[in-house]
Scaffold this active site. Structure first.
Site, PDB file in Angstrom:
ATOM      1  N   LYS A 187       0.820  -1.210   0.000  1.00  0.00           N
ATOM      2  CA  LYS A 187       0.000   0.000   0.000  1.00  0.00           C
ATOM      3  C   LYS A 187       0.862   1.272   0.000  1.00  0.00           C
ATOM      4  O   LYS A 187       2.073   1.195   0.044  1.00  0.00           O
ATOM      5  CB  LYS A 187      -0.974  -0.032   1.177  1.00  0.00           C
TER       6      LYS A 187
HETATM    7  C1  LIG Z   1      -5.542  -4.161   0.795  1.00  0.00           C
HETATM    8  C2  LIG Z   1      -6.990  -3.942   0.831  1.00  0.00           C
HETATM    9  C3  LIG Z   1      -7.771  -4.236   1.961  1.00  0.00           C
HETATM   10  C4  LIG Z   1      -7.242  -4.987   3.143  1.00  0.00           C
HETATM   11  O1  LIG Z   1      -6.139  -4.412   3.733  1.00  0.00           O
HETATM   12  P1  LIG Z   1      -5.318  -5.250   4.827  1.00  0.00           P
HETATM   13  O2  LIG Z   1      -4.551  -4.204   5.573  1.00  0.00           O
HETATM   14  O3  LIG Z   1      -4.409  -6.180   4.060  1.00  0.00           O
HETATM   15  O4  LIG Z   1      -6.275  -5.982   5.672  1.00  0.00           O
HETATM   16  C5  LIG Z   1      -9.095  -3.873   1.972  1.00  0.00           C
HETATM   17  N1  LIG Z   1      -9.670  -3.300   0.903  1.00  0.00           N
HETATM   18  C6  LIG Z   1      -8.976  -3.029  -0.220  1.00  0.00           C
HETATM   19  C7  LIG Z   1      -9.673  -2.368  -1.359  1.00  0.00           C
HETATM   20  C8  LIG Z   1      -7.620  -3.374  -0.307  1.00  0.00           C
HETATM   21  O5  LIG Z   1      -6.947  -3.148  -1.439  1.00  0.00           O
END
Ligand SMILES: *Cc1c(COP(=O)(O)O)cnc(C)c1O
Length: 383
Positions: A187
């Site tokens: 991210k």
């Molecule tokens: C990555 C992601 C999540 C989940 O994030 P985590 O921190 O891995 O639990 C939720 N929604 C979207 C759209 C994502 O891309």
């Protein structure tokens, strides 16, 4: 795979993050404590709007807690765009509620407000807009759609640090009940694993704080620092184990300080792609409207309709460029198929657009020559 291969995503972390984590370890307090609290304060002031921030160990955990605190439970319906990661909908099932998967807009790939309007029933308890790729959903428009109804808005802001939409900075709480950010490895900023809830609703924040740590009314750090005896605590609900450790928060504090610099670099790469690839057969991603800000977590291009995506991805890999797919619409997965909204079971925009979508690397770690290599490869591989 040669050594010049450009990976699809690479975390932008270095010595400053490593030092901060080492400091947290040396402090002797490695789980949730003073560093997590500092990170929460700094994050809240970064997004602004007077929000409270609640750190958790993933965005999935944060979405679960936000929905729980918003009162979502069995019998409730929660409207979710089909074009998202499975986490957005799975948390609704954790609570025994029913996700209603709706279509997206053709240009932005964000939840279709008309589809939301059609999907609302008396059982609708919440909507989870996903700001796909970092392009904010129009929350002001969404507010108008749900006006006069008791429907909560919980933003899946996993892609959106930092971004500005029609209701201001994403996460500043002006048109939603809460927003949830992700600090997963790929991210826009990372703590390895981690997430953050932001909200202007103090009760929602307080409930999430209790539920992230077993439903205990005081967290471990308070127990060791407050004037009450450390052995005294009360369990008020069967909570979860979703707290963020100080080791992760230490990394998050450094990443947050670098968030604007990393965003500037991603924006530079995205602008370069938009200019250099405009004359190819690919459809470029939508820009944010004037006055708004795209986080450019992802750069999703669309191949011509009917093109062979698998071959394009393979050819790109042969040219040394890693790509990815975000996402296969939820209602096309075995488990989620029955959850597509009744009224538009085929969800036509998602069905037509998803097979064309490919994500190009847009990590802030990309050098100018890597970005040029991506452009060259796309120009050579585009059908
Ligand atoms: C990555 C992601 C999540 C989940 O994030 P985590 O921190 O891995 O639990 C939720 N929604 C979207 C759209 C994502 O891309």
């Amino acid at each position: 795979m040669n050594s010049d291969f450009i990976p699809f995503a690479r975390p932008d972390v270095g010595d400053a993050e490593a030092e901060a984590v080492a400091d947290a370890i040396r402090s002797g307090w490695v789980t949730s404590g003073p560093v997590m609290k500092k990170f929460e304060e700094e994050f809240a002031s970064y997004v602004g709007g007077g929000v409270e921030a609640v750190a958790v160990n993933s965005a999935t955990a944060g979405l679960h807690l936000a929905l729980e605190a918003a009162g979502v439970g069995p019998g409730d319906e929660v409207i979710v765009p089909t074009w998202t990661f499975t986490a957005t909908a799975e948390v609704v099932r954790y609570l025994g509620a029913t996700p209603v998967l709706v279509d997206v807009e053709r240009d932005t790939l964000n939840i279709s407000l008309e589809a939301v309007e059609r999907a609302i029933t008396p059982a609708t308890k919440a909507v989870i807009p996903v700001h796909l790729a970092g392009l904010p959903t129009d929350l002001v428009g969404l507010k108008e759609v749900i006006a006069g109804r008791d429907v909560r808005v919980i933003e899946d802001a996993a892609h959106t640090l930092p971004a500005v939409g029609s209701a201001g900075v994403v996460g500043s709480g002006h048109a939603s009940d809460a927003a949830v950010f992700s600090f997963y490895a790929t991210k826009t900023m990372t703590t390895g694993e981690g997430g953050m809830i932001t909200t202007r609703n103090h009760e929602l924040a307080a409930r999430a704080r209790v539920m992230r740590l077993h439903g205990i009314d005081r967290d471990a750090f308070d127990r060791y620092t407050s004037s009450k005896p450390s052995w005294a605590y009360d369990v008020v609900a069967p909570g979860f184990k979703y707290n963020m450790p100080d080791t992760a928060a230490a990394m998050g504090r450094v990443q947050l300080r670098r968030a604007d610099e990393m965003h500037a670099r991603r924006t530079e790469i995205a602008e370069y792609y938009l200019n250099e690839l405009a004359d190819t057969s690919l459809l470029m991603p939508a820009r944010a409207p004037a006055g708004q800000v795209h986080s450019w977590h992802l750069f999703i291009v669309r191949l011509p309709i009917g093109a062979d995506r698998g071959s394009f991805i393979e050819a790109m890999a042969d040219a040394g460029v890693g790509t990815s797919v975000h996402f296969i619409p939820l209602h096309q997965h075995s488990y989620w198929r029955p959850f597509a909204a009744e009224i538009s079971k085929t969800l036509p925009n998602a069905v037509r657009e998803a097979p064309r979508a490919v994500s190009l690397p847009v990590s802030s770690t990309c050098t100018d020559s890597q970005a040029a290599q991506v452009v060259q490869a796309v120009r050579a591989c585009a059908p």
